[in-house]
Motif scaffolding. Structure first.
Motif, PDB file in Angstrom:
ATOM      1  N   LEU A  95      -1.538  -8.892 -12.755  1.00 53.09           N
ATOM      2  CA  LEU A  95      -0.979  -8.081 -11.673  1.00 53.09           C
ATOM      3  C   LEU A  95       0.304  -7.392 -12.128  1.00 53.09           C
ATOM      4  CD1 LEU A  95      -1.032  -7.044  -8.811  1.00 53.09           C
ATOM      5  CD2 LEU A  95      -0.031  -9.208  -8.035  1.00 53.09           C
ATOM      6  N   ASP A  96       1.124  -8.088 -12.889  1.00 56.09           N
ATOM      7  CA  ASP A  96       2.356  -7.483 -13.403  1.00 56.09           C
ATOM      8  C   ASP A  96       2.041  -6.257 -14.263  1.00 56.09           C
ATOM      9  OD1 ASP A  96       3.800  -9.463 -12.148  1.00 56.09           O
ATOM     10  OD2 ASP A  96       4.084 -10.673 -13.957  1.00 56.09           O
ATOM     11  N   GLN A  97       1.007  -6.378 -15.091  1.00 53.14           N
ATOM     12  CA  GLN A  97       0.623  -5.263 -15.954  1.00 53.14           C
ATOM     13  C   GLN A  97       0.124  -4.082 -15.124  1.00 53.14           C
ATOM     14  OE1 GLN A  97      -2.831  -5.912 -18.434  1.00 53.14           O
ATOM     15  NE2 GLN A  97      -2.110  -4.487 -19.979  1.00 53.14           N
ATOM     16  N   PHE A  98      -0.671  -4.364 -14.104  1.00 57.64           N
ATOM     17  CA  PHE A  98      -1.163  -3.300 -13.232  1.00 57.64           C
ATOM     18  C   PHE A  98       0.000  -2.530 -12.608  1.00 57.64           C
ATOM     19  CE2 PHE A  98      -1.868  -2.252  -8.726  1.00 57.64           C
ATOM     20  CZ  PHE A  98      -2.736  -1.163  -8.881  1.00 57.64           C
ATOM     21  N   LEU A  99       0.967  -3.258 -12.050  1.00 58.54           N
ATOM     22  CA  LEU A  99       2.089  -2.613 -11.364  1.00 58.54           C
ATOM     23  C   LEU A  99       2.980  -1.833 -12.329  1.00 58.54           C
ATOM     24  CD1 LEU A  99       3.025  -5.504  -8.900  1.00 58.54           C
ATOM     25  CD2 LEU A  99       1.826  -3.378  -8.351  1.00 58.54           C
ATOM     26  N   SER A 100       3.206  -2.386 -13.510  1.00 59.03           N
ATOM     27  CA  SER A 100       4.100  -1.736 -14.464  1.00 59.03           C
ATOM     28  C   SER A 100       3.476  -0.481 -15.081  1.00 59.03           C
ATOM     29  CB  SER A 100       4.508  -2.707 -15.579  1.00 59.03           C
ATOM     30  OG  SER A 100       3.384  -3.106 -16.337  1.00 59.03           O
ATOM     31  N   ASN A 101       2.142  -0.420 -15.145  1.00 58.40           N
ATOM     32  CA  ASN A 101       1.464   0.715 -15.762  1.00 58.40           C
ATOM     33  C   ASN A 101       0.922   1.712 -14.745  1.00 58.40           C
ATOM     34  OD1 ASN A 101       1.864  -0.228 -18.389  1.00 58.40           O
ATOM     35  ND2 ASN A 101      -0.019  -1.430 -18.360  1.00 58.40           N
ATOM     36  N   LEU A 102       1.080   1.436 -13.459  1.00 57.57           N
ATOM     37  CA  LEU A 102       0.475   2.274 -12.429  1.00 57.57           C
ATOM     38  C   LEU A 102       0.939   3.722 -12.528  1.00 57.57           C
ATOM     39  CD1 LEU A 102      -1.303   2.496  -9.893  1.00 57.57           C
ATOM     40  CD2 LEU A 102       0.719   1.891  -8.530  1.00 57.57           C
ATOM     41  N   ASP A 103       2.237   3.950 -12.699  1.00 60.80           N
ATOM     42  CA  ASP A 103       2.737   5.322 -12.749  1.00 60.80           C
ATOM     43  C   ASP A 103       2.171   6.077 -13.939  1.00 60.80           C
ATOM     44  OD1 ASP A 103       4.173   3.730 -14.518  1.00 60.80           O
ATOM     45  OD2 ASP A 103       6.069   4.797 -14.219  1.00 60.80           O
ATOM     46  N   LYS A 104       2.103   5.436 -15.109  1.00 65.11           N
ATOM     47  CA  LYS A 104       1.586   6.107 -16.306  1.00 65.11           C
ATOM     48  C   LYS A 104       0.105   6.404 -16.175  1.00 65.11           C
ATOM     49  CE  LYS A 104       3.433   2.812 -18.763  1.00 65.11           C
ATOM     50  NZ  LYS A 104       3.846   1.910 -19.860  1.00 65.11           N
ATOM     51  N   THR A 121       0.821  -1.208   0.000  1.00 63.21           N
ATOM     52  CA  THR A 121       0.000   0.000   0.000  1.00 63.21           C
ATOM     53  C   THR A 121       0.853   1.255   0.000  1.00 63.21           C
ATOM     54  OG1 THR A 121      -1.819  -1.121   1.145  1.00 63.21           O
ATOM     55  CG2 THR A 121      -1.779   1.282   1.260  1.00 63.21           C
ATOM     56  N   ASP A 122       1.938   1.253   0.779  1.00 63.35           N
ATOM     57  CA  ASP A 122       2.802   2.429   0.852  1.00 63.35           C
ATOM     58  C   ASP A 122       3.411   2.763  -0.509  1.00 63.35           C
ATOM     59  OD1 ASP A 122       2.317   2.759   3.541  1.00 63.35           O
ATOM     60  OD2 ASP A 122       4.105   1.662   4.186  1.00 63.35           O
ATOM     61  N   MET A 123       3.701   1.729  -1.304  1.00 65.40           N
ATOM     62  CA  MET A 123       4.241   1.961  -2.642  1.00 65.40           C
ATOM     63  C   MET A 123       3.211   2.679  -3.513  1.00 65.40           C
ATOM     64  SD  MET A 123       3.815   0.715  -5.981  1.00 65.40           S
ATOM     65  CE  MET A 123       3.171  -0.939  -5.776  1.00 65.40           C
ATOM     66  N   ILE A 124       1.949   2.265  -3.416  1.00 65.67           N
ATOM     67  CA  ILE A 124       0.901   2.894  -4.222  1.00 65.67           C
ATOM     68  C   ILE A 124       0.685   4.342  -3.784  1.00 65.67           C
ATOM     69  CG2 ILE A 124      -1.538   2.808  -4.851  1.00 65.67           C
ATOM     70  CD1 ILE A 124      -1.403  -0.215  -4.549  1.00 65.67           C
ATOM     71  N   ILE A 125       0.667   4.567  -2.470  1.00 60.92           N
ATOM     72  CA  ILE A 125       0.507   5.925  -1.953  1.00 60.92           C
ATOM     73  C   ILE A 125       1.649   6.813  -2.430  1.00 60.92           C
ATOM     74  CG2 ILE A 125       0.526   7.326   0.145  1.00 60.92           C
ATOM     75  CD1 ILE A 125      -0.970   5.060   1.540  1.00 60.92           C
ATOM     76  N   SER A 126       2.873   6.304  -2.361  1.00 60.47           N
ATOM     77  CA  SER A 126       4.034   7.071  -2.799  1.00 60.47           C
ATOM     78  C   SER A 126       3.934   7.424  -4.278  1.00 60.47           C
ATOM     79  CB  SER A 126       5.315   6.270  -2.530  1.00 60.47           C
ATOM     80  OG  SER A 126       6.455   6.957  -2.999  1.00 60.47           O
ATOM     81  N   ALA A 141       1.150   7.620  -6.062  1.00 56.06           N
ATOM     82  CA  ALA A 141       0.047   8.572  -6.225  1.00 56.06           C
ATOM     83  C   ALA A 141       0.499   9.981  -5.857  1.00 56.06           C
ATOM     84  CB  ALA A 141      -1.143   8.149  -5.373  1.00 56.06           C
ATOM     85  N   ASN A 142       1.216  10.109  -4.761  1.00 53.82           N
ATOM     86  CA  ASN A 142       1.713  11.429  -4.350  1.00 53.82           C
ATOM     87  C   ASN A 142       2.641  12.020  -5.404  1.00 53.82           C
ATOM     88  OD1 ASN A 142       0.337  11.502  -1.888  1.00 53.82           O
ATOM     89  ND2 ASN A 142       2.011  10.488  -0.786  1.00 53.82           N
ATOM     90  N   ALA A 143       3.506  11.173  -5.970  1.00 51.71           N
ATOM     91  CA  ALA A 143       4.451  11.643  -6.979  1.00 51.71           C
ATOM     92  C   ALA A 143       3.732  12.073  -8.260  1.00 51.71           C
ATOM     93  CB  ALA A 143       5.471  10.547  -7.289  1.00 51.71           C
ATOM     94  N   SER A 144       2.755  11.279  -8.688  1.00 53.38           N
ATOM     95  CA  SER A 144       2.006  11.614  -9.902  1.00 53.38           C
ATOM     96  C   SER A 144       1.194  12.884  -9.710  1.00 53.38           C
ATOM     97  CB  SER A 144       1.087  10.456 -10.292  1.00 53.38           C
ATOM     98  OG  SER A 144       1.833   9.311 -10.673  1.00 53.38           O
ATOM     99  N   ALA A 145       0.579  13.025  -8.536  1.00 53.29           N
ATOM    100  CA  ALA A 145      -0.200  14.230  -8.252  1.00 53.29           C
ATOM    101  C   ALA A 145       0.700  15.456  -8.243  1.00 53.29           C
ATOM    102  CB  ALA A 145      -0.920  14.078  -6.916  1.00 53.29           C
ATOM    103  N   PHE A 199      -4.131  12.384 -13.114  1.00 52.06           N
ATOM    104  CA  PHE A 199      -3.966  13.666 -12.437  1.00 52.06           C
ATOM    105  C   PHE A 199      -3.765  14.810 -13.421  1.00 52.06           C
ATOM    106  CE2 PHE A 199      -2.898  10.954  -8.717  1.00 52.06           C
ATOM    107  CZ  PHE A 199      -3.879  11.449  -7.869  1.00 52.06           C
ATOM    108  N   GLU A 200      -3.220  14.509 -14.594  1.00 52.60           N
ATOM    109  CA  GLU A 200      -3.116  15.541 -15.621  1.00 52.60           C
ATOM    110  C   GLU A 200      -4.506  16.004 -16.045  1.00 52.60           C
ATOM    111  OE1 GLU A 200      -1.249  16.161 -20.127  1.00 52.60           O
ATOM    112  OE2 GLU A 200      -0.709  14.388 -18.945  1.00 52.60           O
ATOM    113  N   VAL A 201      -5.433  15.036 -16.212  1.00 52.07           N
ATOM    114  CA  VAL A 201      -6.818  15.387 -16.535  1.00 52.07           C
ATOM    115  C   VAL A 201      -7.453  16.147 -15.374  1.00 52.07           C
ATOM    116  CG1 VAL A 201      -9.124  14.461 -16.983  1.00 52.07           C
ATOM    117  CG2 VAL A 201      -7.140  13.477 -18.136  1.00 52.07           C
TER     118      VAL A 201
END
Length: 217
Positions: free
Chosen positions: A101-110, A8-13, A15-19, A116-118
């Protein structure tokens, strides 16, 4: 395939970076049933009720619940604080090792970057009120819902809720109500992973079908 925990902490991190890239600061709180909610921007009072931009995240590593994440606009439709999302990015993934799951993790940042751009460029009040201003008859709504490229069980649920709204916010016969009914039914009835832009594409499909049917009438 075996159970695989997701940090979870990885996802939060991420999300914060993308925002932050979009000039957005997330304010995290724990919401209903352990869902993490990150508010950004102001709650906007529209003719269709209060709407707020938000990220939600549910990640319970117990083997019994899928991970769910979404960024979008949320209507405040219940006195107890429950919200219904109108998302421009949402995903659901089971904690199971493998390509999904691999696809989800690899594409999460994009996906989060794009979401957040939208979000940073949206004029929420004008967008919602423009959808509210377009009237839709019950018959038109049924015809549109029956033609949308969504699973049949989502179509059936959406038509039922359109004809017999369970929320006061969905009773007005306009494009905002129709979109919310279709979007909610599609998210709740679909088991697939959803990619960025699916809900915005759904709105485009609804508007295109309304225009086509009006010209054909």
């Amino acid at each position: 395939m075996t159970f695989q925990a997701i940090d979870t902490d990885m996802i939060i991190s991420q999300a914060n970076a993308s925002a932050a890239k979009a000039g957005i600061q997330l304010n995290w709180v724990r919401g209903y049933k352990g869902v993490l909610q990150a508010y950004f921007g102001d709650k906007v009072q529209t003719d269709g009720g209060a709407v707020s931009p938000m990220l939600f995240l549910r990640n319970v590593n117990d083997g019994g619940h899928a991970l769910m994440i979404g960024v979008g606009l949320f209507r405040f439709v219940c006195a107890n604080g429950l919200v219904v999302g109108d998302n421009f990015y949402s995903q659901r993934v089971i904690h199971r090792s493998g390509p999904t799951l691999d696809q989800f993790l690899s594409n999460l940042d994009k996906n989060l970057d794009a979401a957040f751009e939208v979000a940073a460029s949206m004029d929420i009040e004008n967008m919602v009120n423009s959808l509210i201003a377009r009237e839709v008859t019950e018959k038109q709504g049924i015809e549109v819902l029956a033609s949308l490229p969504i699973p049949q069980r989502a179509t059936d649920a959406a038509i039922f809720q359109w004809v017999r709204p369970i929320r006061d916010e969905d009773k007005p016969r306009n494009l905002w109500s129709l979109y919310n009914v279709a979007n909610e039914a599609n998210r709740l009835r679909s088991s697939s992973i959803n990619s960025f832009g699916r809900e915005l594409s759904l709105l485009d499909d609804i508007e295109a079908l309304l225009d086509f049917n009006s010209q054909a009438a």
